[in-house]
Design a protein around this motif. Structure first.
Motif, short mmCIF file in Angstrom:
data_model
loop_
_atom_site.label_atom_id
_atom_site.label_comp_id
_atom_site.label_asym_id
_atom_site.label_seq_id
_atom_site.Cartn_x
_atom_site.Cartn_y
_atom_site.Cartn_z
N CYS A 122 0.85 -1.19 0.00
CA CYS A 122 0.00 0.00 0.00
C CYS A 122 0.89 1.24 0.00
CB CYS A 122 -0.96 0.02 1.19
SG CYS A 122 -0.15 0.19 2.80
N ASN A 155 -8.95 13.99 0.56
CA ASN A 155 -8.52 12.91 -0.33
C ASN A 155 -9.64 11.88 -0.38
OD1 ASN A 155 -7.35 10.58 -1.51
ND2 ASN A 155 -5.31 11.21 -0.87
N LEU A 156 -10.42 11.90 -1.47
CA LEU A 156 -11.59 11.03 -1.57
C LEU A 156 -11.21 9.55 -1.58
CD1 LEU A 156 -13.74 13.01 -4.17
CD2 LEU A 156 -13.92 13.00 -1.66
N CYS A 157 -10.02 9.22 -2.03
CA CYS A 157 -9.58 7.83 -2.06
C CYS A 157 -9.42 7.25 -0.66
CB CYS A 157 -8.27 7.71 -2.83
SG CYS A 157 -8.38 8.16 -4.57
N LEU A 158 -9.26 8.12 0.32
CA LEU A 158 -9.04 7.67 1.70
C LEU A 158 -10.28 7.86 2.57
CD1 LEU A 158 -5.48 9.22 2.19
CD2 LEU A 158 -6.03 6.82 1.73
#
Length: 247
Positions: free
Chosen positions: A134, A178-181
């Motif tokens: 990751c 941060n939309l990914c998180l």
């Protein structure tokens, strides 16, 4: 003004000004200033308003804080000022959680680690979790989530959290997006909303060495998660240095 009124006023909303200072420092400075105020009223006829007293109390605490911080500033052989950065004990009646994440490649093989200590610097619990592959940001946030769970399960209800990723701290505070998180951040915020007092702050890596070591142990570990209720041999050197507040 009667003493009872003074104490009532000090417990009012204005006393929130002093929540950033250790309670024992607030109490001792308060007693000292009350003594000075009493002498001024009896011998010099002073009758300053309470608002002025609170401002003097806050200024004294701030001055003491700044003066104490100078102990970490020294001059090197060239005469330049050098700031020694080191882990510090949490305030009285608080626990401190230090967490870190590591990713060898970003993304790459990763792990996270952390340690909870009490205000006397005694070890409460520590962990190291292997995360597979990751990014470093995901590793850092997983470290925070696991650290919060570890602290909660250990009975900590007043907690100071330190991590050396400024971006992660900004994400948690909402000043960075941060939309990914989003999923991971949602779990962290759910933990923070439990019935406890938690303060999350950024520190330099030099003040987070023990968590950094545990995160690196996790990267190379063949075990998914390791939890220690007493300090493992690998961290003893840093643990002793932290207890002595030396870099």
């Amino acid at each position: 003004m009667p003493a009872s009124s003074w104490l009532h006023h000090l417990c009012d909303f204005e006393f929130l000004l002093f929540m950033d200072f250790p309670p024992e420092e607030v109490f001792s400075t308060l007693l000292w200033l009350l003594w000075k105020e009493r002498n001024g009223r009896i011998f010099n006829g002073h009758n300053d308003p309470m608002a002025g007293f609170l401002l003097r109390l806050h200024a004294s605490l701030k001055y003491n804080q700044q003066a104490w911080s100078l102990k970490s500033v020294v001059k090197n052989s060239s005469g330049h000022l050098v700031l020694n950065i080191f882990w510090t004990h949490p305030r009285y009646d608080y626990f401190k959680l230090n967490v870190d994440g590591s990713s060898k490649g970003n993304p790459g093989l990763a792990g996270c680690g952390g340690v909870v200590r009490d205000f006397t610097s005694n070890w409460v619990c520590g962990f190291a979790t292997h995360l597979g592959v990751c990014t470093s940001m995901v590793a850092e946030l997983n470290g925070l989530l696991e650290g919060l769970n570890c602290a909660w399960d250990s009975g900590c209800r007043r907690l100071m959290v330190e991590m050396d990723s400024l971006s992660c701290v900004q994400l948690i505070r909402g000043s960075l997006v941060n939309l990914c998180l989003a999923g991971l951040l949602s779990k962290i915020r759910a933990m923070l909303q439990r019935e406890w007092v938690v303060q999350v702050t950024h520190v330099y890596r030099e003040a987070n060495r023990l968590a950094d070591l545990l995160a690196n142990i996790a990267v190379l570990s063949s075990t998914r998660r390791r939890t220690w209720w007493s300090p493992p041999a690998a961290v003893l050197s840093i643990l002793i240095q932290d207890r002595q507040e030396v870099a």
